[in-house]
Design an enzyme around this catalytic site. Sequence first.
Site, PDB file in Angstrom:
ATOM      1  N   GLY A  92       0.806  -1.218   0.000  1.00  0.00           N
ATOM      2  CA  GLY A  92       0.000   0.000   0.000  1.00  0.00           C
ATOM      3  C   GLY A  92       0.836   1.264   0.000  1.00  0.00           C
ATOM      4  CB  ALA A  93       4.324   1.844  -0.722  1.00  0.00           C
ATOM      5  CB  SER A  94       0.354   3.755  -4.622  1.00  0.00           C
ATOM      6  OG  SER A  94      -0.886   3.543  -3.968  1.00  0.00           O
ATOM      7  N   GLY A 100      -0.150   8.076   0.848  1.00  0.00           N
ATOM      8  CA  GLY A 100      -0.370   8.100   2.284  1.00  0.00           C
ATOM      9  C   GLY A 100       0.830   7.712   3.127  1.00  0.00           C
ATOM     10  CE  LYS A 113      -7.004  -3.103  -5.328  1.00  0.00           C
ATOM     11  NZ  LYS A 113      -8.366  -3.482  -4.906  1.00  0.00           N
ATOM     12  CE1 TYR A 142     -10.249  -0.506   9.618  1.00  0.00           C
ATOM     13  CE2 TYR A 142     -10.790   0.541  11.717  1.00  0.00           C
ATOM     14  CZ  TYR A 142      -9.923   0.373  10.644  1.00  0.00           C
ATOM     15  OH  TYR A 142      -8.740   1.064  10.601  1.00  0.00           O
TER      16      TYR A 142
END
Length: 411
Positions: free
Chosen positions: A16-18, A20, A41, A167
Amino acid sequence: MINTGKLAGQTIFITGASRGIGKAIALKAAKDGANVVIAAKTATPHPKLPGTIYTAAEEVEKAGGKSLPCVVDIRDEVQVRKAVEEAVQKFGGIDILVNNASAISLTRTPDTDMKRYDLMHNVNTRGTFLVSKECLPYLKKSKNPHILNLSPPLNMQPHWFQNHVAYTMAKYGMSMCVLGMHEEFRPLGIAVNALWPRTAIHTAAMEMLGGKEAARQCRKPEICADAAYVILTKDSKTTTGNFFIDDEVLKAAGVKDLTQYACDPTNANNLMPDFFLGDNVGTEAVQGASDRQNAPSEPQGEVGKLFKAIEGNLSPDSVSKTQAVFAFVVTGDEAGKWYIDLKTGKGSCGQGDPPTPADATLTMDSKNFFNMFAGKLKPATAYMMGKLKIKGNLQQAMKLEKLMSSLKSKL
């Protein structure tokens, strides 16, 4: 937090490093000259959120690191294994894994469809377990191997489950990986820790949810990146099994001024607490901490008096600035229904259902409700802590904060 160069040449696999927090950690490591695998993704631009794995890779290279963008859905075992193999082929191994990718839906049980439930559990818990498992053979070979999960301390108070149990279960699954894997991997010298922010962090997703005004109550992703840097440069044999909080890590490392991390430095002392921590984490149990700080339960009739005072202070100006109808479902000692109409005429409020359909319906206990309108509890903070439930237009609901600021001195 100044870079020390300790991550130079190390290979860091970040999910999830694309954008934030994940990207902020990638850029921090890149300044040391690290090799960064950007596993996410987003290969094509999102219509509402900026950044792809390729734009993040470019930023890593510009910051001084080497990058490998990989299209990875961490729910897919084949894609994860392929990305790990590509990383090892290009950089010779993996030294650090940051499990950052996560899915969120703050919905109660009846409102959580199973597709969303499965997404959160498959990304948060299963994805973290899967990526850790696939990276393990290569972490074993590293001189200072670390796994860092972006997940909260395990707090088993019902308060943190009741408003979004699906969650919380999924997010706590990541933390349970820390709890188990740190002991399992201890003989291998692999550190497994968790990191969680004290306050809300301003990201593109947060801005999309709460608007630009929400940024004033947030810190920048860089506070998590700097805290992660401190953790990942420690000796893996002696720093494991911890549930770190970002500002505590930095204070221990000698950072005295945290104002630099506030999106709005003038509001640095009035930030929104993040989930699972509350106001007094580290000093007492989170459950009910904020309630215990508030005034005792208000006597019968206080909510009614409050609405009477609000009614006397409404104006065409507040109507023009707000343009929303709010319905309130008050529970607890002074249960009842109330409304504020700030869409027509000079505005109106009263008991019962609103004369026209509400843009947002807000539900909360009478004690918290009174504290919110008295300025002791911000709507955004109440929502994030589960004290306020909102149905309808969330952005319209958050306009209440401005309204209350203008009414505070008059009530």
